[in-house]
Design an enzyme around this catalytic site. Sequence first.
Site, PDB file in Angstrom:
ATOM      1  N   GLY A  60       0.869  -1.368  -0.084  1.00 59.52           N
ATOM      2  CA  GLY A  60       0.019   0.245   0.005  1.00 59.52           C
ATOM      3  C   GLY A  60       0.728   1.244  -0.162  1.00 59.52           C
ATOM      4  O   GLY A  60       2.343   1.118   0.214  1.00 59.52           O
ATOM      5  N   CYS A 110       6.944   0.029   7.158  1.00 57.00           N
ATOM      6  CA  CYS A 110       6.547   1.120   6.420  1.00 57.00           C
ATOM      7  C   CYS A 110       7.599   1.690   5.445  1.00 57.00           C
ATOM      8  O   CYS A 110       8.963   1.742   5.964  1.00 57.00           O
ATOM      9  CB  CYS A 110       6.003   2.188   7.458  1.00 57.00           C
ATOM     10  SG  CYS A 110       5.494   3.724   6.813  1.00 57.00           S
ATOM     11  N   LEU A 111       7.337   2.094   4.396  1.00 54.82           N
ATOM     12  CA  LEU A 111       8.337   2.711   3.389  1.00 54.82           C
ATOM     13  C   LEU A 111       8.775   4.100   3.706  1.00 54.82           C
ATOM     14  O   LEU A 111       9.835   4.316   3.449  1.00 54.82           O
ATOM     15  CB  LEU A 111       7.688   2.986   2.018  1.00 54.82           C
ATOM     16  CG  LEU A 111       7.098   1.345   1.272  1.00 54.82           C
ATOM     17  CD1 LEU A 111       6.322   1.658   0.162  1.00 54.82           C
ATOM     18  CD2 LEU A 111       8.354   0.738   0.893  1.00 54.82           C
ATOM     19  N   HIS A 153      -3.454   0.717   8.016  1.00 52.52           N
ATOM     20  CA  HIS A 153      -2.219   1.339   8.020  1.00 52.52           C
ATOM     21  C   HIS A 153      -2.060   2.602   6.926  1.00 52.52           C
ATOM     22  O   HIS A 153      -1.799   3.775   7.212  1.00 52.52           O
ATOM     23  CB  HIS A 153      -1.033   0.249   7.525  1.00 52.52           C
ATOM     24  CG  HIS A 153       0.217   0.830   7.243  1.00 52.52           C
ATOM     25  ND1 HIS A 153       1.208   0.252   8.074  1.00 52.52           N
ATOM     26  CD2 HIS A 153       0.862   1.520   6.362  1.00 52.52           C
ATOM     27  CE1 HIS A 153       2.350   0.769   7.670  1.00 52.52           C
ATOM     28  NE2 HIS A 153       2.327   1.824   6.851  1.00 52.52           N
ATOM     29  N   HIS A 157      -2.098   6.763   7.670  1.00 56.67           N
ATOM     30  CA  HIS A 157      -1.187   7.844   7.058  1.00 56.67           C
ATOM     31  C   HIS A 157      -1.711   9.058   6.796  1.00 56.67           C
ATOM     32  O   HIS A 157      -1.424  10.169   6.980  1.00 56.67           O
ATOM     33  CB  HIS A 157      -0.354   7.270   5.960  1.00 56.67           C
ATOM     34  CG  HIS A 157       0.537   6.397   6.118  1.00 56.67           C
ATOM     35  ND1 HIS A 157       1.619   6.792   6.861  1.00 56.67           N
ATOM     36  CD2 HIS A 157       0.936   5.067   5.609  1.00 56.67           C
ATOM     37  CE1 HIS A 157       2.763   5.876   6.912  1.00 56.67           C
ATOM     38  NE2 HIS A 157       2.354   4.999   6.033  1.00 56.67           N
TER      39      HIS A 157
HETATM   40  C1  SB7 Z   1       2.705  -3.864   6.916  1.00 55.30           C
HETATM   41  C2  SB7 Z   1       2.927  -3.272   5.571  1.00 55.30           C
HETATM   42  C3  SB7 Z   1       2.343  -2.394   5.267  1.00 55.30           C
HETATM   43  C4  SB7 Z   1       0.784  -2.289   5.799  1.00 55.30           C
HETATM   44  C5  SB7 Z   1       0.608  -3.006   6.893  1.00 55.30           C
HETATM   45  C6  SB7 Z   1       1.508  -3.955   7.176  1.00 55.30           C
HETATM   46  C7  SB7 Z   1       2.257  -1.502   4.013  1.00 55.30           C
HETATM   47  C8  SB7 Z   1       3.774  -0.966   3.970  1.00 55.30           C
HETATM   48  C9  SB7 Z   1       4.190   0.210   2.827  1.00 55.30           C
HETATM   49  N1  SB7 Z   1       3.742   1.136   3.437  1.00 55.30           N
HETATM   50  O1  SB7 Z   1       4.635   2.244   4.251  1.00 55.30           O
HETATM   51  C10 SB7 Z   1       2.361   1.944   3.274  1.00 55.30           C
HETATM   52  O2  SB7 Z   1       2.070   2.867   3.870  1.00 55.30           O
HETATM   53 NI    NI Z   2       3.333   3.268   5.545  1.00 52.33          NI
END
Ligand code: SB7
Ligand code: NI
Length: 184
Positions: A60, A110-111, A153, A157
């Site tokens: 996501g 999270c990215l 998640h 944000h």
């Molecule tokens: C683990 C990873 C994510 C969501 C829920 C559990 C997405 C990680 C990528 N992101 O940072 C998106 O916001």
């Molecule tokens: Ni994230």
Amino acid sequence: MITMKDIVLEGHPVLRQVAEDVTLPASVEDQEIARKLLEYVINSQDPIISEKYGLRPGIGLAAPQINVSKKIIAVHVKDEKGKLYSYALFNPKIISHSVEKSYLSGGEGCLSVDRTVPGFVPRYARITIEATTVEGEKIKLRLKGLVAIVFQHEIDHINGIMFYDHINKENPFAPVENGTAIDR
Ligand code: SB7
Ligand code: NI
């Protein structure tokens, strides 16, 4: 296309802002942001493309993560049965949720966070969300499991919330009350 250099990291104030509602019908500019977010998520899961551009895989992405303070998110993830949830959405909102919780047994990443933050992240086990698709359709989605966790998640944000805000400070692995672990 979005690459890692476009993604802002923790400490950047945009990640702590409540993002603006998108005015509907969405402008072409806002539609392009939504499509670009989804494109990143899809590209990042493609071994060839992610290798070529050095993309960190993500299921996501939310607009504040590319320094756009608007309520726009993208998700591209399969549920336990292999059903794909691929959406670019405006103004997503949780309209109801279960009392029961769930959490990923391996925690979340999270990215926008370049470190491992250990601990369980309690989430609602089931949510119902309303949103408008990039095509302009108002939709209602009933979600559970990993898919519900990803949407929570991303919706966090756009409200200035980071996953580690939910981790128990005294004991990151404290049992989650009313919670079921999800192994992914
Ligand atoms: C683990 C990873 C994510 C969501 C829920 C559990 C997405 C990680 C990528 N992101 O940072 C998106 O916001
Ligand atoms: Ni994230």
